[in-house]
Design an enzyme around this catalytic site. Structure first.
Site, PDB file in Angstrom:
ATOM      1  N   PHE A   1      41.572  37.016  33.710  1.00 54.83           N
ATOM      2  CA  PHE A   1      41.967  36.901  35.114  1.00 54.83           C
ATOM      3  C   PHE A   1      43.497  36.899  35.196  1.00 54.83           C
ATOM      4  O   PHE A   1      44.157  36.230  34.390  1.00 54.83           O
ATOM      5  CB  PHE A   1      41.382  35.621  35.723  1.00 54.83           C
ATOM      6  CG  PHE A   1      41.540  35.547  37.210  1.00 54.83           C
ATOM      7  CD1 PHE A   1      40.661  36.200  38.055  1.00 54.83           C
ATOM      8  CD2 PHE A   1      42.593  34.844  37.766  1.00 54.83           C
ATOM      9  CE1 PHE A   1      40.819  36.142  39.430  1.00 54.83           C
ATOM     10  CE2 PHE A   1      42.759  34.786  39.149  1.00 54.83           C
ATOM     11  CZ  PHE A   1      41.866  35.438  39.976  1.00 54.83           C
TER      12      PHE A   1
ATOM     13  N   ASP B   1      38.717  28.413  31.169  1.00 49.13           N
ATOM     14  CA  ASP B   1      38.774  28.555  32.621  1.00 49.13           C
ATOM     15  C   ASP B   1      37.330  28.724  33.101  1.00 49.13           C
ATOM     16  O   ASP B   1      36.673  29.721  32.790  1.00 49.13           O
ATOM     17  CB  ASP B   1      39.642  29.767  32.992  1.00 49.13           C
ATOM     18  CG  ASP B   1      39.871  29.871  34.495  1.00 49.13           C
ATOM     19  OD1 ASP B   1      39.034  29.364  35.267  1.00 49.13           O
ATOM     20  OD2 ASP B   1      40.886  30.472  34.889  1.00 49.13           O
TER      21      ASP B   1
ATOM     22  N   TYR C   1      36.908  26.386  45.065  1.00 54.56           N
ATOM     23  CA  TYR C   1      36.530  27.119  46.290  1.00 54.56           C
ATOM     24  C   TYR C   1      35.555  28.250  46.053  1.00 54.56           C
ATOM     25  O   TYR C   1      35.251  29.000  46.966  1.00 54.56           O
ATOM     26  CB  TYR C   1      37.783  27.643  47.014  1.00 54.56           C
ATOM     27  CG  TYR C   1      38.732  28.463  46.166  1.00 54.56           C
ATOM     28  CD1 TYR C   1      38.445  29.777  45.854  1.00 54.56           C
ATOM     29  CD2 TYR C   1      39.919  27.913  45.693  1.00 54.56           C
ATOM     30  CE1 TYR C   1      39.309  30.528  45.084  1.00 54.56           C
ATOM     31  CE2 TYR C   1      40.789  28.646  44.909  1.00 54.56           C
ATOM     32  CZ  TYR C   1      40.479  29.960  44.608  1.00 54.56           C
ATOM     33  OH  TYR C   1      41.332  30.693  43.833  1.00 54.56           O
ATOM     34  N   LYS C   2      35.051  28.397  44.827  1.00 52.39           N
ATOM     35  CA  LYS C   2      34.090  29.466  44.540  1.00 52.39           C
ATOM     36  C   LYS C   2      32.679  28.892  44.670  1.00 52.39           C
ATOM     37  O   LYS C   2      32.260  28.575  45.772  1.00 52.39           O
ATOM     38  CB  LYS C   2      34.417  30.076  43.181  1.00 52.39           C
ATOM     39  CG  LYS C   2      35.774  30.789  43.253  1.00 52.39           C
ATOM     40  CD  LYS C   2      36.279  31.334  41.955  1.00 52.39           C
ATOM     41  CE  LYS C   2      37.609  32.054  42.211  1.00 52.39           C
ATOM     42  NZ  LYS C   2      38.294  32.428  40.973  1.00 52.39           N
TER      43      LYS C   2
ATOM     44  N   ARG D   1      31.341  44.194  43.077  1.00 51.45           N
ATOM     45  CA  ARG D   1      30.896  42.930  42.494  1.00 51.45           C
ATOM     46  C   ARG D   1      30.054  42.168  43.517  1.00 51.45           C
ATOM     47  O   ARG D   1      30.397  42.118  44.703  1.00 51.45           O
ATOM     48  CB  ARG D   1      32.172  42.141  42.165  1.00 51.45           C
ATOM     49  CG  ARG D   1      32.043  41.000  41.235  1.00 51.45           C
ATOM     50  CD  ARG D   1      33.417  40.439  40.888  1.00 51.45           C
ATOM     51  NE  ARG D   1      34.041  39.764  42.025  1.00 51.45           N
ATOM     52  CZ  ARG D   1      34.903  38.751  41.925  1.00 51.45           C
ATOM     53  NH1 ARG D   1      35.260  38.307  40.740  1.00 51.45           N
ATOM     54  NH2 ARG D   1      35.429  38.198  43.000  1.00 51.45           N
TER      55      ARG D   1
END
Ligand code: PLP
Length: 408
Positions: free
Chosen positions: A126, A195, A220-221, A367
């Site tokens: 990422f 992560d 927040y995911k 995705r």
């Protein structure tokens, strides 16, 4: 037995997690397959945050640090997240953003254990993980950043190495064998910072059993904590005393309200608090975490994988132009599914306009997040039918879909 829409509806009817769908304020006519980027809004959140604003902030004012227990919120919410991680309550703290937490843990791990000098990660990690590591290497003359392909990571690790890996890859959905990598890197004297942004709340985690030492993750995911929700840090208990945060803010002090001139680190994870915690963000995050804790995490993970399996099967049946990027084996993936299409951006724009919200990742990946708390089997089925229609009619070729938005 081939699936059918009716069978998917029957599965939804028998699904013990199906009632959670109504706990979210999702708009009608939308199939939301982007909860791995920004989780949906729990219905309880607006009222809870309003109470924090009106009663605790408005009426309580500064007294609420004590009377509404604001002061303990980072530890309290951290201990709740710990239950989703297979960690002890005092091993998780909510603080800052994932990016800042990566910085803190990398610097702390580099300077611990007599000093380490290499950050090892994979190309294509990422971006923030790579960028933070690049920044540390630029700031610290004795630190080097190495990127090697994922299957060469372990062999490249030694006692001077801090390995930084995203457990579930944000684009492909591929999952590392966390226990094996921890074991092998630790055997060589190195340490791994995980992560967990695409793992927490998506798959079952057992950091203790996997021998994890350091981790960060997003609020927040899959945790549905709201845009820019604070993130978390995990530090295994036995490492806590030996780690120093590079950000020595007053909230990490042993006694912040002594207002002393000289920094003395607090116990446990306290030093990883930088400054005053974001109480409104913590309140929203706590709602998301509380809701997830009402569900059985093993059931959640199993449903996420079943949704991924169904989605892959349907896309491969109905959309022959798409190439699967995500591993087929549930044991080595997360809870999102990605496909490659040459015009992926336009395909996703056409889908979004038809109420199926996923996302696009450069250069050609579309995705789809399978968030088992609020996505059902019939949703997955319908989303693929709409995708098939977009591809069959070449709806994506509309020139409007060629214009890139700032946030995708
Ligand atoms: C979403 C995500 C982040 C986000 O970092 P922020 O500091 O919240 O912007 C970091 N790492 C990974 C792997 C992610 O998926």
């Amino acid at each position: 037995m081939a699936p059918s829409l009716a069978k998917c509806e029957a599965r939804d009817a028998a699904d013990p997690l199906a009632p959670f769908r109504d706990r979210f304020a999702l708009p009608d006519g939308v199939i939301y397959l982007d909860g791995n980027s920004l989780g949906a809004l729990p219905r309880d959140t607006a009222a809870r945050v309003a109470r924090v604003i009106d009663a605790e902030w408005g009426d309580g004012l500064v007294r609420s640090w004590n009377e509404a227990d604001w002061i303990d919120a980072p530890q309290r919410v951290g201990a709740k997240i710990a239950r989703l991680l297979g960690a002890a309550g005092d091993e998780v703290l909510v603080a800052d953003s994932t990016s800042v937490n990566i910085y803190k843990l990398l610097c702390a791990a580099l300077s611990a254990a007599g000093g380490r000098h290499t950050i090892l990660t994979e190309p294509g990690n990422f971006p923030t993980d790579l960028h933070i590591a690049q920044g540390i290497a630029a700031q610290q003359a004795d630190v080097t950043l190495r990127t090697v392909p994922r299957d060469e990571i372990v062999a490249a690790a030694d006692a001077g190495t801090v390995v930084l890996l995203t457990h579930v890859h944000y684009k492909t959905g591929a999952r590392f064998d966390m226990a094996a990598i921890n074991r092998e890197v630790a055997g060589r004297g190195g340490v791994v910072v995980w992560d967990l942004s695409h793992s927490v709340g998506a798959i079952e985690l057992d950091l203790a059993a996997a021998g994890a030492q350091l981790a960060v993750g997003s609020g927040y995911k899959y945790l549905n904590g709201g845009p820019g929700a604070p993130a978390f840090v995990f530090v295994a208990r036995e490492l806590q005393a030996g780690l120093a945060s590079p950000i020595t803010g007053w909230f990490g002090h042993a006694d912040p309200f002594a207002f002393a001139d000289d920094y003395v680190p607090g116990p446990g994870l306290a030093p990883f608090m930088s400054g005053t915690p974001p109480i409104l963000g913590l309140a929203a995050l706590e709602c998301g975490v509380d809701l997830m804790l009402e569900a059985d995490i093993a059931q959640l993970a199993a449903k996420g994988q079943a949704l991924c399996d169904l989605f892959i099967e349907r896309v491969e049946t109905r959309c022959p132009g798409l190439e699967l990027v995500t591993p087929r084996d549930p044991a080595v993936r997360g809870s999102h599914v990605s496909f490659r299409h040459q015009h992926g951006y336009a395909v996703m724009q056409a889908l979004i306009e038809r109420g199926v919200i996923g996302d696009f990742r450069t250069p050609d990946v579309i995705r789809f997040g399978m968030t088992p708390l609020y996505i059902g089997y019939a949703d997955a089925w319908r989303a693929v039918e709409i995708l098939a229609e977009v591809l069959e009619t070449r709806a994506w070729a509309d020139p409007r879909y060629a214009v890139r938005a700032r946030v995708t």
